[in-house]
Motif scaffolding. Sequence first.
Motif, PDB file in Angstrom:
ATOM      1  N   ARG A  76       0.963  -1.259   0.035  1.00 56.19           N
ATOM      2  CA  ARG A  76       0.029   0.148  -0.131  1.00 56.19           C
ATOM      3  C   ARG A  76       0.744   1.234  -0.100  1.00 56.19           C
ATOM      4  NH1 ARG A  76      -3.527   0.737   5.194  1.00 56.19           N
ATOM      5  NH2 ARG A  76      -1.483   1.099   5.912  1.00 56.19           N
ATOM      6  N   LEU A 125      -8.766   3.821  -1.997  1.00 58.92           N
ATOM      7  CA  LEU A 125      -8.570   3.080  -3.234  1.00 58.92           C
ATOM      8  C   LEU A 125     -10.197   2.881  -3.992  1.00 58.92           C
ATOM      9  CD1 LEU A 125      -6.490   0.694  -4.516  1.00 58.92           C
ATOM     10  CD2 LEU A 125      -7.501  -0.966  -2.634  1.00 58.92           C
ATOM     11  N   TRP A 169      -5.033   4.002  -6.218  1.00 55.37           N
ATOM     12  CA  TRP A 169      -5.145   4.710  -5.178  1.00 55.37           C
ATOM     13  C   TRP A 169      -5.203   6.171  -5.620  1.00 55.37           C
ATOM     14  CZ3 TRP A 169      -5.902   3.830  -0.121  1.00 55.37           C
ATOM     15  CH2 TRP A 169      -5.540   2.595   0.484  1.00 55.37           C
TER      16      TRP A 169
END
Length: 462
Positions: free
Chosen positions: A71, A177, A182
Amino acid sequence: MDDPNRAARRIRSLLPVLVVLCALAQLGAVLGVTRLVSDTVTDAPSRPRAGVFAGPGRPSADGGEQHANARRIAVGALLERRSAAFLSRDRDAFGATLDPQDAAFRQSQIGVFDNIAEVPFAGWEYEIVTPDAFDLSAARKSALGAPTFTAQVDLLYRITGHDVAPVRVPQYLTFVLRSGSWYLAADTDGAAAGMGTPTQVWDLGPITVVQGTHSTVLGIGTRAALREFADTADKAVPQVSAVWGESWPGRAVVVVPGTQAQMARLLGAEPSKYLKIAAVTTGERGAASDAAAADRVIVNPDAFRELGDLERRVVMAHEITHVASRAFTRAWTPTWLSEGFADYIGYLESAQTMRTAAPELRRDVKAGKVPTQLPADPSFETTQDDLPQAYEMGWLACKLIAERWGQAKLVELYRTVGAERPPGVNAPDAASALASAMVSVLGTNPDAFTRTWLDYLRTQAG
């Protein structure tokens, strides 16, 4: 041409306030009375660039540390695209980094992108400092309706022709997201947790850039109005260099918001605090000489308009003195020396006397209220009733040194007090640093100097 005596009186009456701020790693001592300086103490080590977190990852509740690292990498790539879009002025690419489901936020961000069009950036990049920096409320998560990620992300930017070291601005951002990608979703969600993103001048409106010989003005207003600030700064820079020397970039960035209230927003303070402050200097206190501090002179346009030409030159020269001397202004530099030195240069070309430039102190001395020592740092706090006298004492101390030992010795004293310590050597306390410098540079000690200074006060007071 303004009468010097009238100018000095008006400066004293218009700008009687000193402010001291300690906003962690952002604003340090903010100094005023016609002049105000905020010294940023930012001793944070350099950090990895966008997308790389220095330190172990914090496991997330929805996938573990491996997912958290992926992430961060994805968000880092997003921030790199955002940086590239800013520097290349690619509006579409910038818009593609924003949450497609929040039209209001997109419009606000595109507005900032447009506001910044004229600013000559030499660099613009992001660093992820703290992932999962704050929690979102259940209502906010529900409104976003998708997986989220929060972080403290530092913006680092440099202005072409000025900044050797970047300005570092902490931002508290929310990412969302959507469909496997993102996006930046907000920059205000952290405020509820006390993590507000600082306001930059381009958040306030379209920025007009005026280039001077020794200055760059970033402001809100007409080009003609902002040219006056560039002209004032261009006159002040050579005045400062004539005393301090050429060991600084010899240029200044002047930021001119549209109103005094906007100035307060830039400094994260209540508007009333800067009602009578003409200018503020922000920068990194004690920056190494090879990493010049990214100082900014921030002007209060409302107060500045009330000053005459001479008064403006005095204020600007004072502020730019802080810019020039920043690398030698340390935590242990006495405030009377840093402010007195800036006043010394500011007043140097206006032939000021104690009668015109230090009326409060002169009145006290003539009434028998003679100080017994140079003002301590707490004397420069806003709550002090004798704040003007503290500045006047500092100015007269520096004026005495220049007259008795020579102007070059005054500069040498300042540099010696604030000399960078070798690695492994503890920072000195203020008293020992000053004492050592006075002995080596002036051949006297603080007690003897104080006695000489008190005699000088009485003589100057007439």
